[in-house]
Design a protein around this motif. Structure first.
Motif, PDB file in Angstrom:
ATOM      1  N   ARG A  11       0.856  -1.189   0.000  1.00 35.83           N
ATOM      2  CA  ARG A  11       0.000   0.000   0.000  1.00 35.83           C
ATOM      3  C   ARG A  11       0.891   1.238   0.000  1.00 35.83           C
ATOM      4  O   ARG A  11       1.960   1.258   0.596  1.00 35.83           O
ATOM      5  CB  ARG A  11      -0.946   0.008   1.193  1.00 35.83           C
ATOM      6  CG  ARG A  11      -0.282   0.023   2.558  1.00 35.83           C
ATOM      7  CD  ARG A  11      -1.290  -0.055   3.691  1.00 35.83           C
ATOM      8  NE  ARG A  11      -0.626  -0.180   4.977  1.00 35.83           N
ATOM      9  CZ  ARG A  11      -0.287   0.835   5.758  1.00 35.83           C
ATOM     10  NH1 ARG A  11      -0.599   2.079   5.389  1.00 35.83           N
ATOM     11  NH2 ARG A  11       0.323   0.642   6.911  1.00 35.83           N
ATOM     12  N   LYS A  12       0.419   2.270  -0.696  1.00 36.64           N
ATOM     13  CA  LYS A  12       1.190   3.505  -0.807  1.00 36.64           C
ATOM     14  C   LYS A  12       0.622   4.622   0.056  1.00 36.64           C
ATOM     15  O   LYS A  12       1.349   5.445   0.585  1.00 36.64           O
ATOM     16  CB  LYS A  12       1.244   3.951  -2.268  1.00 36.64           C
ATOM     17  CG  LYS A  12       1.963   2.968  -3.184  1.00 36.64           C
ATOM     18  CD  LYS A  12       1.974   3.472  -4.620  1.00 36.64           C
ATOM     19  CE  LYS A  12       2.698   2.489  -5.548  1.00 36.64           C
ATOM     20  NZ  LYS A  12       2.697   2.971  -6.959  1.00 36.64           N
ATOM     21  N   GLU A  13      -0.697   4.638   0.177  1.00 37.06           N
ATOM     22  CA  GLU A  13      -1.327   5.720   0.924  1.00 37.06           C
ATOM     23  C   GLU A  13      -1.325   5.421   2.422  1.00 37.06           C
ATOM     24  O   GLU A  13      -1.478   4.277   2.845  1.00 37.06           O
ATOM     25  CB  GLU A  13      -2.767   5.929   0.441  1.00 37.06           C
ATOM     26  CG  GLU A  13      -2.863   6.372  -1.014  1.00 37.06           C
ATOM     27  CD  GLU A  13      -4.304   6.547  -1.443  1.00 37.06           C
ATOM     28  OE1 GLU A  13      -5.156   5.746  -1.006  1.00 37.06           O
ATOM     29  OE2 GLU A  13      -4.583   7.480  -2.217  1.00 37.06           O
ATOM     30  N   THR A  14      -1.141   6.487   3.194  1.00 39.25           N
ATOM     31  CA  THR A  14      -1.163   6.354   4.648  1.00 39.25           C
ATOM     32  C   THR A  14      -2.119   7.396   5.230  1.00 39.25           C
ATOM     33  O   THR A  14      -2.604   8.274   4.516  1.00 39.25           O
ATOM     34  CB  THR A  14       0.244   6.569   5.241  1.00 39.25           C
ATOM     35  OG1 THR A  14       0.709   7.878   4.884  1.00 39.25           O
ATOM     36  CG2 THR A  14       1.220   5.525   4.712  1.00 39.25           C
ATOM     37  N   GLY A  15      -2.373   7.289   6.515  1.00 37.30           N
ATOM     38  CA  GLY A  15      -3.256   8.238   7.174  1.00 37.30           C
ATOM     39  C   GLY A  15      -4.586   7.614   7.544  1.00 37.30           C
ATOM     40  O   GLY A  15      -4.899   6.473   7.176  1.00 37.30           O
ATOM     41  N   ASN A  16      -5.397   8.377   8.270  1.00 39.17           N
ATOM     42  CA  ASN A  16      -6.674   7.862   8.760  1.00 39.17           C
ATOM     43  C   ASN A  16      -7.668   7.583   7.648  1.00 39.17           C
ATOM     44  O   ASN A  16      -8.400   6.592   7.689  1.00 39.17           O
ATOM     45  CB  ASN A  16      -7.288   8.854   9.757  1.00 39.17           C
ATOM     46  CG  ASN A  16      -6.470   8.960  11.031  1.00 39.17           C
ATOM     47  OD1 ASN A  16      -5.771   8.015  11.404  1.00 39.17           O
ATOM     48  ND2 ASN A  16      -6.536  10.099  11.691  1.00 39.17           N
ATOM     49  N   GLY A  17      -7.700   8.471   6.633  1.00 37.35           N
ATOM     50  CA  GLY A  17      -8.659   8.294   5.525  1.00 37.35           C
ATOM     51  C   GLY A  17      -8.446   6.990   4.774  1.00 37.35           C
ATOM     52  O   GLY A  17      -9.368   6.169   4.673  1.00 37.35           O
TER      53      GLY A  17
END
Length: 222
Positions: A11-17
């Protein structure tokens, strides 16, 4: 201890969303790290992870992590940390620590007992002083538990860490501490026969000595 297969995706995206999006899809974010492994962000099926955790009988969960996208890669890992939902107790995040099957690791193993101690039959109490022990071994030698037979233990007997043996496992310890012991139950000390009467008499005498004699005026008023 055998490794259980678990599929994972990069996975590339991080954060709460993005994490919430993953969970809506039935997945959870995980992190892979280790001494010879670059920190890698992955995702796994929450259902699959929960399933293998429930099936696991040992104190440690060893996993063969199969990364499917970005090139096929397998990683021998140990579940290092698991975060769960406070209400549903479903997994919401996990950390995996990369291990080498030919390199010893430090793990924590629970202590269990078997048998019924003779000292307990005689009125003693079995006390498990250490519920877990630190062990040092190869990943495939991690015991499900450290099993101690207490059948022949009398009152006053103890099992110390240096007495415990397990094939292929070391138990590092700076001191020879007690793991299991059979002790006498604690009882409040009762006064010996005659002590209660003596204490009562002493109390009465002290009370009599402390009383002031009535004055002549008080006697005349009566």
């Amino acid at each position: 201890m055998e490794l259980v297969d678990l599929k994972a995706s990069l996975r590339k995206e991080t954060g709460n969303g993005p994490a919430r999006t993953l969970r809506r899809e039935g997945k959870i974010p995980v992190v892979l790290y280790g001494p010879d492994t670059e920190n890698t962000k992955l995702s796994v099926s929450a259902h699959d992870l929960q399933y293998i955790i429930k099936k696991s009988k040992g104190s440690q969960l060893l996993v063969n992590l199969l990364v499917e996208n970005g090139g096929q890669a397998n990683h021998s890992v140990m579940l290092k940390e698991l975060q769960v939902h406070p209400v549903s107790r479903a997994p919401i995040h996990a950390d995996f620590y990369a291990i080498s099957m030919d390199r010893k690791i430090h793990v924590t193993v629970p202590v269990t007992t078997t048998g019924f101690a003779k000292g307990v039959e005689a009125g003693g109490i079995l006390q498990v002083v250490r519920r877990e022990l630190e062990a040092y071994c190869f990943p495939n030698k991690i015991p499900d538990s450290v099993e101690l037979d207490v059948t022949d233990m009398e009152i006053g007997d103890s099992i110390h860490i240096e007495e415990i043996e397990a094939e292929g496992v070391e138990f590092p310890a700076d001191v020879n501490f007690t793991v299991v012991t059979v002790s006498l139950p604690h009882r409040e000390e009762l006064p010996e026969e005659g002590e209660e009467e003596e204490e009562l008499e002493e109390g009465l005498e002290a009370g009599e000595e402390g009383e002031e004699p009535a004055s002549d005026e008080e006697e005349s008023e009566e």
